[in-house]
Design a protein around this motif. Structure first.
Motif, mmCIF file in Angstrom:
data_model
loop_
_atom_site.group_PDB
_atom_site.id
_atom_site.type_symbol
_atom_site.label_atom_id
_atom_site.label_comp_id
_atom_site.label_asym_id
_atom_site.label_seq_id
_atom_site.Cartn_x
_atom_site.Cartn_y
_atom_site.Cartn_z
ATOM 1 N N THR A 143 8.023 8.309 -3.373
ATOM 2 C CA THR A 143 6.730 7.770 -2.948
ATOM 3 C C THR A 143 5.764 7.740 -4.128
ATOM 4 O O THR A 143 5.075 6.742 -4.364
ATOM 5 N N PHE A 144 5.733 8.819 -4.906
ATOM 6 C CA PHE A 144 4.892 8.864 -6.104
ATOM 7 C C PHE A 144 5.312 7.801 -7.117
ATOM 8 O O PHE A 144 4.471 7.080 -7.670
ATOM 9 N N ILE A 145 6.605 7.680 -7.344
ATOM 10 C CA ILE A 145 7.099 6.720 -8.336
ATOM 11 C C ILE A 145 6.727 5.293 -7.943
ATOM 12 O O ILE A 145 6.331 4.481 -8.784
ATOM 13 N N PRO A 190 0.384 12.145 2.859
ATOM 14 C CA PRO A 190 -0.095 12.465 4.204
ATOM 15 C C PRO A 190 0.772 11.936 5.342
ATOM 16 O O PRO A 190 0.706 12.457 6.454
ATOM 17 N N ASN A 191 1.573 10.909 5.076
ATOM 18 C CA ASN A 191 2.439 10.323 6.094
ATOM 19 C C ASN A 191 3.737 9.868 5.438
ATOM 20 O O ASN A 191 3.750 9.524 4.256
ATOM 21 N N PRO A 192 4.818 9.816 6.211
ATOM 22 C CA PRO A 192 6.087 9.394 5.624
ATOM 23 C C PRO A 192 6.125 7.902 5.306
ATOM 24 O O PRO A 192 5.438 7.096 5.933
ATOM 25 N N LEU A 193 6.951 7.580 4.340
ATOM 26 C CA LEU A 193 7.226 6.201 3.948
ATOM 27 C C LEU A 193 8.623 5.856 4.461
ATOM 28 O O LEU A 193 9.578 6.596 4.203
ATOM 29 N N TYR A 194 8.727 4.754 5.212
ATOM 30 C CA TYR A 194 9.982 4.355 5.854
ATOM 31 C C TYR A 194 10.541 3.080 5.220
ATOM 32 O O TYR A 194 9.801 2.278 4.647
ATOM 33 N N ILE A 195 11.836 2.872 5.414
ATOM 34 C CA ILE A 195 12.445 1.587 5.071
ATOM 35 C C ILE A 195 11.727 0.512 5.894
ATOM 36 O O ILE A 195 11.404 0.716 7.065
ATOM 37 N N ASP A 196 11.450 -0.607 5.280
ATOM 38 C CA ASP A 196 10.755 -1.771 5.848
ATOM 39 C C ASP A 196 9.235 -1.626 5.877
ATOM 40 O O ASP A 196 8.555 -2.550 6.320
ATOM 41 N N ASP A 197 8.677 -0.505 5.411
ATOM 42 C CA ASP A 197 7.216 -0.427 5.253
ATOM 43 C C ASP A 197 6.802 -1.346 4.108
ATOM 44 O O ASP A 197 7.428 -1.345 3.040
ATOM 45 N N PHE A 231 0.376 7.840 0.310
ATOM 46 C CA PHE A 231 0.223 8.544 -0.974
ATOM 47 C C PHE A 231 -1.242 8.572 -1.352
ATOM 48 O O PHE A 231 -1.933 7.558 -1.272
ATOM 49 N N GLU A 232 -1.705 9.743 -1.796
ATOM 50 C CA GLU A 232 -3.048 9.903 -2.340
ATOM 51 C C GLU A 232 -2.935 10.850 -3.526
ATOM 52 O O GLU A 232 -2.237 11.857 -3.457
ATOM 53 N N GLY A 233 -3.596 10.506 -4.596
ATOM 54 C CA GLY A 233 -3.557 11.367 -5.768
ATOM 55 C C GLY A 233 -4.328 10.748 -6.908
ATOM 56 O O GLY A 233 -4.856 9.647 -6.790
ATOM 57 N N ASP A 234 -4.400 11.483 -7.986
ATOM 58 C CA ASP A 234 -5.028 10.927 -9.180
ATOM 59 C C ASP A 234 -3.986 10.865 -10.287
ATOM 60 O O ASP A 234 -2.962 11.542 -10.232
ATOM 61 N N MET A 235 -4.236 10.003 -11.227
ATOM 62 C CA MET A 235 -3.350 9.867 -12.381
ATOM 63 C C MET A 235 -4.218 9.934 -13.629
ATOM 64 O O MET A 235 -5.280 9.325 -13.681
ATOM 65 N N LYS A 236 -3.741 10.688 -14.626
ATOM 66 C CA LYS A 236 -4.482 10.865 -15.872
ATOM 67 C C LYS A 236 -3.749 10.131 -16.994
ATOM 68 O O LYS A 236 -2.537 10.281 -17.150
#
Length: 155
Positions: free
Chosen positions: A66-68, A96-103, A141-146
């Motif tokens: 999910t992050f990638i 916070p929530n799952p990622l599914y095939i076909d999303d 996905f929620e986050g920060d990237m530096k």
């Protein structure tokens, strides 16, 4: 929010500036490739029968996958093309929530911090807040990237 698809240097970025990625649909191949690449064949991600009876009712994406995907969608905005010197890490990451095939998912990215660096005259420090959502508005996905972004005058 318009797609930019233009490289941005450190000087081009402003705090509060936002970018949106194109959307993409998660496929069976994404799940298989991630498992093959990482060696993570956990049944929650790879066994449809097992996962049907599990807590999510179906296979879900690996958390790191999910992050990638979020980083890949950020690249699709075009703003980092040949202008990022380095990815430096993250302060936080939530799934916070799952990622599914076909999303079908897309990302929204906001510049939250810009900082000149005494140690470098060719790049500046940039933090980007990231939210990746499905087409029905579910945040996955929620986050920060530096990052270190090149300075225009360093070219």
């Amino acid at each position: 929010m318009p797609y930019s698809y233009e490289p941005h240097y450190f000087e081009d970025l402003e705090k509060g500036q936002t970018f949106e990625s194109a959307a993409r649909t998660i496929t069976e191949s994404d799940f298989v490739f991630h498992s093959m690449f990482t060696g993570d064949w956990t049944e929650l991600h790879t066994n449809a029968e097992y996962s049907e009876d599990g807590p999510f009712g179906a296979r879900i994406a690996h958390g790191p996958m999910t992050f990638i995907v979020a980083t890949g969608l950020f690249q699709r905005t075009g703003i980092v093309e040949r202008t990022v010197v380095a990815f430096l890490g993250m302060n936080y990451m939530d799934i916070p929530n799952p990622l599914y095939i076909d999303d079908t998912i897309s990302g929204e990215y906001e510049v939250t911090e810009l900082r000149e660096l005494d140690s470098r005259d060719d790049a500046g420090y940039v933090e980007i807040d990231t939210t990746m959502t499905t087409d029905d508005g579910r945040s996955v996905f929620e986050g920060d990237m530096k990052f270190l972004f090149k300075r225009r005058d360093a070219e």
